[in-house]
Enzyme design. Structure first.
Site, short mmCIF file in Angstrom:
data_model
loop_
_atom_site.label_atom_id
_atom_site.label_comp_id
_atom_site.label_asym_id
_atom_site.label_seq_id
_atom_site.Cartn_x
_atom_site.Cartn_y
_atom_site.Cartn_z
N SER A 3 0.85 -1.19 -0.02
CA SER A 3 -0.05 0.14 0.14
C SER A 3 1.16 1.47 -0.33
CB SER A 3 -0.88 -0.22 0.91
OG SER A 3 -1.32 -0.97 1.22
N HIS B 229 1.70 14.75 -5.75
CA HIS B 229 2.44 15.72 -6.70
C HIS B 229 1.39 16.67 -7.08
CE1 HIS B 229 4.69 11.78 -7.60
NE2 HIS B 229 3.93 10.83 -8.08
N CYS C 205 -4.33 -2.23 1.21
CA CYS C 205 -4.63 -3.56 0.58
C CYS C 205 -4.60 -3.77 1.76
CB CYS C 205 -3.74 -4.36 -0.04
SG CYS C 205 -3.63 -6.07 -0.34
#
Length: 264
Positions: free
Chosen positions: A113, A118, A141
């Site tokens: 995970s 950004h 996950c």
């Protein structure tokens, strides 16, 4: 209360929350445009973004494994955090369909995970409009839903337009071997937003329920020109110029919201 699903082994479902946040601004001169980009680049540098993502890790109940961060020249920054799940039983508040916490209510468990962010500052070469885009992906996950981070993140940025995608992939098995392709109820991403957020934004959904794919677009309802001006524009614009700038900004926001160029 609905009984919890009993699983055979680890929960192998991957849940991914991806969203783009846009902040729009108008500056009258090229110098002011560059000053805005520099300001936003310093305001949301890698260190600040790391702190925001660390708060997200706390919200979803995860454990940080590694942090990689970078500021870019001439502008922009990115941060990636690897996270892992601890062997805990999730509380009802972690998995139920309800809004996550706000920034002032933050209270520090996911194999394979990660959380990434950004930033993309951008300037229109003619119209004096600058946009600041933040792309964030939260992929988990296990049993914990990244949707709990959405409410917090929207309040952390000056969000004029927000595009949100949530998908669940893979499957997990119960103790009888039956596959489950999603382990929680959801009919809209909007259910994970607080009341004040839902009231502040015009929102539209495009959901593909059979594919466990959910999409919500958000556009800020209230438009106060003063909130979009930077530099000299805050004091030098005439009444006519203010009307023109208002039209430009609203047009820019609609194009981003609908993801298409529109006639003026």
């Amino acid at each position: 209360m609905k009984s919890k699903l009993k699983l055979h082994g680890f929960n192998n479902l991957t849940k991914t929350l991806s969203f783009n946040i846009y902040d729009i601004c108008y500056a009258e001169t090229p110098e002011d445009l560059q000053a805005y980009v520099q300001y936003i680049d310093e305001e949301y540098d890698a260190e600040r973004l790391t702190q925001i993502l660390t708060d997200v890790v706390d919200i979803i109940g995860a454990n940080i494994l590694n942090i990689a961060r970078q500021d870019y020249d001439p502008q922009g920054a990115s941060v990636t955090i690897l996270i892992s799940e601890q062997p805990v039983t999730p509380t009802d508040s972690q998995i139920e369909e309800s809004p996550g916490p706000l920034p002032d209510t933050i209270l520090a468990h996911l194999d394979k995970s990660h959380i990434t962010v950004h930033t993309y500052p951008e300037i229109h070469p003619v119209d004096g409009i600058a946009t600041f885009r933040v792309d964030i992906d939260v992929s988990t996950c296990g049993v914990i839903s990244p949707l709990k981070a959405l409410n917090y993140l929207i309040h952390q940025f000056d969000s004029d337009i927000v595009t949100v995608d949530y998908r669940v992939r893979g499957f997990t098995r119960d103790i009888e071997g039956r596959k489950h392709f999603i382990d929680h109820e959801i009919n809209s991403i909007q259910n994970y937003l607080s009341d004040d957020t839902r009231e502040a934004y015009q929102m539209t959904d495009v959901n593909v329920y059979q594919e466990n794919l959910f999409h919500t677009k958000m556009l800020l309802k209230d438009f106060e020109l003063e909130n979009y001006l930077f530099g000299d524009a805050t004091r030098t614009l005439s009444t006519e110029q203010r009307e023109q700038v208002t039209e430009r900004l609203k047009h820019e926001m609609l194009e981003i919201f609908y993801a298409r160029n529109m006639p003026r």
